[in-house]
Design an enzyme around this catalytic site. Structure first.
Site, PDB file in Angstrom:
ATOM      1  N   SER A  11       0.792  -1.180   0.023  1.00 15.25           N
ATOM      2  CA  SER A  11      -0.062  -0.051  -0.060  1.00 15.25           C
ATOM      3  C   SER A  11       0.926   1.120   0.111  1.00 15.25           C
ATOM      4  O   SER A  11       2.033   1.135   0.357  1.00 15.25           O
ATOM      5  CB  SER A  11      -0.803   0.028   1.322  1.00 15.25           C
ATOM      6  OG  SER A  11      -0.074   0.447   2.343  1.00 15.25           O
ATOM      7  N   ASP A  12       0.282   2.444  -0.324  1.00 12.14           N
ATOM      8  CA  ASP A  12       1.371   3.603  -0.122  1.00 12.14           C
ATOM      9  C   ASP A  12       1.056   3.876   1.481  1.00 12.14           C
ATOM     10  O   ASP A  12       0.330   3.313   2.084  1.00 12.14           O
ATOM     11  CB  ASP A  12       0.780   4.860  -0.996  1.00 12.14           C
ATOM     12  CG  ASP A  12       1.687   5.955  -1.316  1.00 12.14           C
ATOM     13  OD1 ASP A  12       2.553   5.561  -0.395  1.00 12.14           O
ATOM     14  OD2 ASP A  12       1.578   6.624  -1.946  1.00 12.14           O
ATOM     15  N   TYR A  13       1.905   5.028   1.899  1.00  8.76           N
ATOM     16  CA  TYR A  13       1.934   5.520   3.117  1.00  8.76           C
ATOM     17  C   TYR A  13       0.575   5.304   3.981  1.00  8.76           C
ATOM     18  O   TYR A  13      -0.164   6.550   3.518  1.00  8.76           O
ATOM     19  CB  TYR A  13       2.654   6.615   3.186  1.00  8.76           C
ATOM     20  CG  TYR A  13       3.208   7.025   4.476  1.00  8.76           C
ATOM     21  CD1 TYR A  13       4.636   6.745   4.569  1.00  8.76           C
ATOM     22  CD2 TYR A  13       2.637   7.636   5.396  1.00  8.76           C
ATOM     23  CE1 TYR A  13       5.139   7.257   5.957  1.00  8.76           C
ATOM     24  CE2 TYR A  13       3.373   7.959   6.673  1.00  8.76           C
ATOM     25  CZ  TYR A  13       4.449   7.709   6.688  1.00  8.76           C
ATOM     26  OH  TYR A  13       4.986   8.214   8.034  1.00  8.76           O
ATOM     27  N   SER A  20      -2.003   4.140   3.430  1.00  4.86           N
ATOM     28  CA  SER A  20      -3.405   4.297   2.765  1.00  4.86           C
ATOM     29  C   SER A  20      -4.459   3.091   3.205  1.00  4.86           C
ATOM     30  O   SER A  20      -5.671   3.165   2.686  1.00  4.86           O
ATOM     31  CB  SER A  20      -2.939   4.249   1.286  1.00  4.86           C
ATOM     32  OG  SER A  20      -2.484   3.132   0.792  1.00  4.86           O
TER      33      SER A  20
END
Ligand code: NOJ
Length: 751
Positions: free
Chosen positions: A302-304, A306
């Protein structure tokens, strides 16, 4: 002999088979099967998974924040033990160097199964967050080189430096097709065209990963951000993407598909939602398209935070537990920084909400990646400090900058001849930290060659170089008068203006594309002295520099050119190199024209008689088009051949042409091939880039350039949303930019 080798094959096959069936315990050396580098990776994963508790599997699915092992910025051994032994963390974000060694030692020597940690860092233009490393031009700059080979080399140099600090994973390349120059992250990517982004992105993946991921010099690449993160609202970062399925398929997914084709090892889901569904919870996108349809077998991160965003930002999850369920169901294998998996997955599995096979699939992908990277055999990295900012890498940074710079205008003033005195003016002429671009940590100023340094290094002997800052980028400090005084006393003035490093990259967007502060005023004042002016731009996005483009005789776009940027700019000014960069983004004349791309649909060109002009206050044309960039020499195009002229849908078209350098000096030309599917079941862009080649020609030299078009380049998304090649005529346009098309021809696809 024959018998011996068949016996060996038989033994290996039995061993391999029994591994799959899970019947092998330890070999005679005491190695468990997952620890044996001679066994196939699939078998090692299977063996290790079988030995792991649910807790341990979930630990692998967490990428922890570096803050969790620090107290007052210092490594905290106690916290580290708690995380690594207690939680079995699979990965850490943004830790490089000494601390990786300490954490890895705990993981390898003190945890039950000794599973090594995978450290990941953003190294998007060199290992730039790490002090003292080589800083290459920012990706948008590098894309202007139109040189996949060069980009691959910069990525492999970066990989060496990253691996030497104990890190085996980088969150790069960014594969977002840049559609709005207000969006700050366009500087992190490769421009506005999906074909170009695909080719350059693939080159970067090859560079990071090399031919063997387990080599000491290779690191894992990560294609990001899946998907449509760059389709912003109003140019704002972190905004929803409201797009058609067609646009998603035609514009935003192809670079990811290409990255998967060349074996990218990881993909990051984006922060944004697409048509109401956040990517981190988008089962269709991640599980169905990426993992099933494209058969991506690497890991999805996942992104930070997210995953957490699903409940505290997007509100598609009830709480953190529900967010964990959504993300894991969607196919997100590793959660970056937030703690939804860590805190809730176990319960969700025990309660039967999340099937354990999803956890096994996710953990299996993470373990597989670690095996492929050779982490079990060599957990500590290459640890060769001599690669950091080595002479070889600095030379490469110079070459990269030389090829990234775009000459936007030249009314005969460049290259500089006979300038005995040069005034170097402007807030960015001697500002090392604002020359490197975003995602850069503290770097020693002495490693950076500014434009002022470069001019001093490269000017002919006895040239007098005078410097005055003139003003700040934001206009706080203003000494334009002093700058005009030195300009008056000089033969030429080089005025270096643009944007601060923190005006682009995440999350820094702008509503205006004008030069900030008083810089426009500074340029005008210097121009009014009567001394010929060259404007050099250092910036992160296309700028609406209309006045400069009209009035200043020479304009050089240097972007954020990295640590050797000053030398590269000066070499160009003095004619030691011949400029070859070409724009990968359209420069608008006004923010009001956005979106403005070369690959628009034909209706945009509709000439409705007397109502032909759309805007009453500005023409519709860009300031500078996609693919544009000047050289000090000239190239002639001729002898276009398209063979065969008719072919069926599965066939290949071979195109060849001659390019001749008809100027007086050696130079590089980027030959660009555009296609138009003339009549089709759905509208298609009036021209689309489908091939490019950068060639070097001596004065008077002629070279033959060849392209092959396959069904890949000819297909469109039809009305049933399938990629197909349709019969009909295709127009071929070849030239030096999307507007400067020199050769035209056609071929026909028949049933
Ligand atoms: C957020 C950014 O969107 C992403 O590109 C980056 O890789 C991560 N943070 C990690 O730093």
């Amino acid at each position: 002999m024959k018998n011996k080798s068949s016996l060996k094959i038989l033994v290996v096959s039995i061993l391999t088979l029994s591994m799959f069936l899970g019947c092998v315990g330890e070999d005679e050396t005491g190695l468990k099967p997952y620890q044996d580098p001679n066994l196939p990776v699939e078998g090692r994963v299977k063996d290790l998974l079988k030995r792991m508790t649910l807790d341990e599997k979930i630990g692998q699915m967490w990428q922890a924040s570096p803050d969790l092992v620090r107290t007052y910025n210092n490594f905290d051994e106690e916290k580290a033990r708690k995380l690594v032994i207690g939680y079995g963390v699979g990965s850490f974000l943004s830790i490089a160097g000494e601390d990786t060694q300490k954490l890895q030692k705990i993981a390898v020597e003190e945890t039950r199964l000794g599973i090594p940690i995978l450290f990941g860092i953003d190294a998007i233009h060199g290992h730039a967050l790490y002090n003292g490393s080589t800083i290459f031009p920012m990706p948008l700059a590098l894309s202007s080189s139109w040189n996949p080979g060069l980009i691959e080399k910069t990525a492999s140099a970066t990989a060496k430096e990253v691996a030497s600090t104990g890190v085996k994973w980088t969150f790069s390349p960014i594969l977002d097709v840049a559609r709005d120059p207000r969006w700050g992250r366009i500087i992190e990517g490769f421009g506005e065209d999906p074909y170009l982004v695909s080719q350059l992105g693939a080159a970067k993946v090859r560079g990071y990963q090399g031919s063997d991921l387990s080599s000491q010099d290779s690191i894992l690449a990560c294609g990001k951000h899946l998907a449509a993160y760059s389709e912003t609202t109003g140019g704002r970062d972190y905004s929803p993407a409201d797009i058609s399925e067609r646009t998603l398929m035609e514009m935003f997914l192809p670079p990811f598909k290409e990255a998967v084709n060349v074996g990218v090892g990881s993909i990051m889901t984006s922060f944004n939602e697409i048509n109401g569904v956040p990517s981190t919870a988008n089962t269709d996108l991640v599980r169905n398209i990426l993992k099933d349809e494209w058969e991506f077998d690497g890991l999805v991160v996942s992104d930070y935070a997210s995953v957490r965003m699903l409940y505290d930002t997007h509100y598609v999850a009830e709480d953190l537990e529900d967010a964990a369920r959504c993300a894991v169901e969607a196919g997100v294998d590793m959660e970056m920084v937030s703690e939804a998996y860590m805190e809730h997955l176990e319960r969700l599995v025990i309660d039967g909400v999340v099937p354990e096979k999803l956890i096994d699939d996710a953990t299996g992908r993470i373990l597989k990646t670690k095996f492929l990277l050779g982490l079990f055999e060599n957990p500590y990295g290459s640890l060769d400090p001599s690669v950091i900012n080595s002479r070889q890498h600095r030379n490469l940074a110079l070459e990269a900058a030389e090829q990234s710079i775009v000459l936007l205008k030249n009314e005969g003033i460049l290259p500089l001849k006979d300038a005995r005195s040069i005034a170097v003016i402007g807030p960015l002429a001697d500002d090392p930290s604002n020359q490197l671009g975003g995602w850069t940590g503290d770097q020693p100023a002495e490693n950076v060659v500014t434009v002022l340094d470069g001019i001093k290094n490269n000017a002919p002997q006895r040239t007098k170089v005078r410097y005055s800052k003139g003003c700040d980028v934001l206009g706080e400090f203003d000494n334009i008068k002093k700058a005009t005084r030195i300009a008056r006393r000089s033969d030429v003035a080089i005025v270096v203006v643009g944007e601060l490093e923190n005006m682009s990259s995440e999350p820094n967007c702008r509503v205006s594309l004008n030069l900030p502060g008083n810089q426009g005023e500074l340029v005008r004042a210097i121009h009014h002295t009567g001394t010929p002016v060259v404007v050099v731009l250092i910036n992160g996005r296309p700028l609406t520099i209309n006045w400069i483009a009209e009035n200043i005789p020479a304009v050089v776009e240097a972007w954020f050119p990295g640590q050797e940027g000053g030398n590269a700019v000066a070499e160009l000014l003095f004619g030691k190199i011949n400029p070859s960069g070409k724009l990968t983004m359209t420069f608008p004349k006004s923010v009001g024209q956005i979106p403005l791309h070369y690959n628009h649909y034909p209706q945009k060109n509709w000439d409705h008689g007397k109502y032909g002009k759309r805007y009453v206050d500005i023409e519709d044309e860009p300031l500078f088009p996609f693919g544009y960039g000047l050289s000090y020499t000239k190239f002639d195009y001729g002898n276009l051949k398209i063979i065969p002229s008719k072919i069926d849908k599965k066939g290949e078209i071979r195109i060849s042409l001659d390019v001749k350098n008809v100027g007086k000096i050696r130079g590089d030309e980027t030959v660009q091939l555009y296609l138009n599917d003339v009549v089709s079941s759905v509208t298609t862009p009036s021209k689309e880039l489908k091939g490019f080649k950068k060639i070097t020609l001596n004065s008077g030299e002629k070279k033959n350039v060849k392209f092959t078009l396959t069904p890949n380049e000819l297909s469109l998304v039809d009305r049933s949303m399938e990629w197909v090649v349709e019969p009909g005529i295709f127009e071929v346009m070849i030239g030096s930019s999307s507007e400067d098309l020199r050769l035209k021809g056609s071929f026909e696809i028949i049933e």
